[in-house]
Design a protein around this motif. Sequence first.
Motif, short mmCIF file in Angstrom:
data_model
loop_
_atom_site.label_atom_id
_atom_site.label_comp_id
_atom_site.label_asym_id
_atom_site.label_seq_id
_atom_site.Cartn_x
_atom_site.Cartn_y
_atom_site.Cartn_z
N GLU A 91 0.84 -1.20 0.00
CA GLU A 91 0.00 0.00 0.00
C GLU A 91 0.87 1.25 0.00
O GLU A 91 0.59 2.21 -0.71
N ARG A 92 1.93 1.25 0.81
CA ARG A 92 2.85 2.40 0.83
C ARG A 92 3.49 2.59 -0.54
O ARG A 92 3.63 3.71 -1.03
N ALA A 93 3.88 1.47 -1.15
CA ALA A 93 4.53 1.54 -2.46
C ALA A 93 3.58 2.14 -3.51
O ALA A 93 3.98 3.00 -4.30
N ARG A 94 2.33 1.71 -3.50
CA ARG A 94 1.37 2.25 -4.46
C ARG A 94 1.15 3.75 -4.26
O ARG A 94 1.10 4.51 -5.22
N LYS A 95 1.04 4.16 -2.99
CA LYS A 95 0.83 5.58 -2.69
C LYS A 95 2.05 6.42 -3.08
O LYS A 95 1.93 7.61 -3.35
N ALA A 96 3.22 5.79 -3.09
CA ALA A 96 4.46 6.50 -3.45
C ALA A 96 4.72 6.46 -4.95
O ALA A 96 5.80 6.82 -5.41
N GLY A 97 3.74 6.00 -5.73
CA GLY A 97 3.88 6.02 -7.18
C GLY A 97 4.83 4.98 -7.75
O GLY A 97 5.31 5.11 -8.88
N VAL A 98 5.13 3.94 -6.94
CA VAL A 98 6.05 2.89 -7.42
C VAL A 98 5.44 2.20 -8.64
O VAL A 98 4.27 1.84 -8.65
N ARG A 99 6.25 2.06 -9.69
CA ARG A 99 5.75 1.49 -10.96
C ARG A 99 5.85 -0.03 -11.01
O ARG A 99 5.12 -0.67 -11.77
N GLY A 100 6.76 -0.59 -10.22
CA GLY A 100 6.91 -2.05 -10.23
C GLY A 100 7.14 -2.57 -8.82
O GLY A 100 7.81 -1.93 -8.02
N TYR A 101 6.54 -3.71 -8.50
CA TYR A 101 6.72 -4.33 -7.19
C TYR A 101 6.88 -5.82 -7.44
O TYR A 101 5.93 -6.53 -7.73
N LYS A 199 1.41 -3.15 8.70
CA LYS A 199 0.11 -3.08 8.03
C LYS A 199 -0.08 -1.77 7.26
O LYS A 199 -1.02 -1.62 6.48
N GLY A 200 0.83 -0.81 7.48
CA GLY A 200 0.70 0.46 6.80
C GLY A 200 -0.36 1.37 7.41
O GLY A 200 -0.78 2.34 6.81
N TRP A 201 -0.78 1.05 8.67
CA TRP A 201 -1.82 1.84 9.31
C TRP A 201 -1.31 3.18 9.83
O TRP A 201 -2.11 4.02 10.23
N ASN A 202 0.02 3.35 9.84
CA ASN A 202 0.58 4.62 10.33
C ASN A 202 0.63 5.66 9.24
O ASN A 202 1.18 6.73 9.41
N LYS A 203 0.08 5.35 8.06
CA LYS A 203 0.12 6.31 6.94
C LYS A 203 -1.28 6.81 6.65
O LYS A 203 -2.23 6.05 6.76
#
Length: 203
Positions: A91-101, A199-203
């Motif tokens: 989820e953090r990666a998607r919000k940061a505009g990451v193009r590939g995971y 869990k990414g709940w701190n964002k």
Amino acid sequence: MIKIVIAEDQGMLLGALKSLLSMEEDIEIVGLAKNGEEALQLVEQHQPDICIMDIEMPVKTGLDAAEIIYAEKYECKVIILTTFARPGYFERARKAGVRGYLLKDSPIEELVNSIRVIMDGRRIYAPELVDFVYEDDSENPLTERESQVLELVAEGKSTKEIAAELYLSAGTVRNYISTILEKLNVGNRIEAIARFKEKGWNK
């Protein structure tokens, strides 16, 4: 020519990635970094097309660096290459505009193909990671105030300091912490902080 920076704190893997990707005629490795801080310096210095990053690195993680690259609006596209299939990270990666995971156990051919596809403007997420994310659709069970208390705990503040900052009694703060541990199904504050961040709940 596709210019690439690679950030990976495991020296052997960093060298292997460089060697394998350098064999491709349309790829040039312009920088190698051992942490997110070095990766940011190389991105600024070389203006690469792509930065391939691990998540768990010292100084700054790959996600920390990806968020800064996104916020600063660098042209560099980020690919996260990791062993961690965790929903919070994704989820953090998607919000940061990451193009590939992609997961590290993917074949090198898959990484090379992903680089070219991402250069064409598309995104690539490992299917098994996406499946994993949708299997875990749990939401943050903590209230806004409980989340606030846990974030202050994560900053290293004592019960007394938290009480003063939130205008609560120390007893109330202790009650909040007990409730947090119960809701997150953990045994202590350190585990609570780790689960909350994972869990990414701190964002």
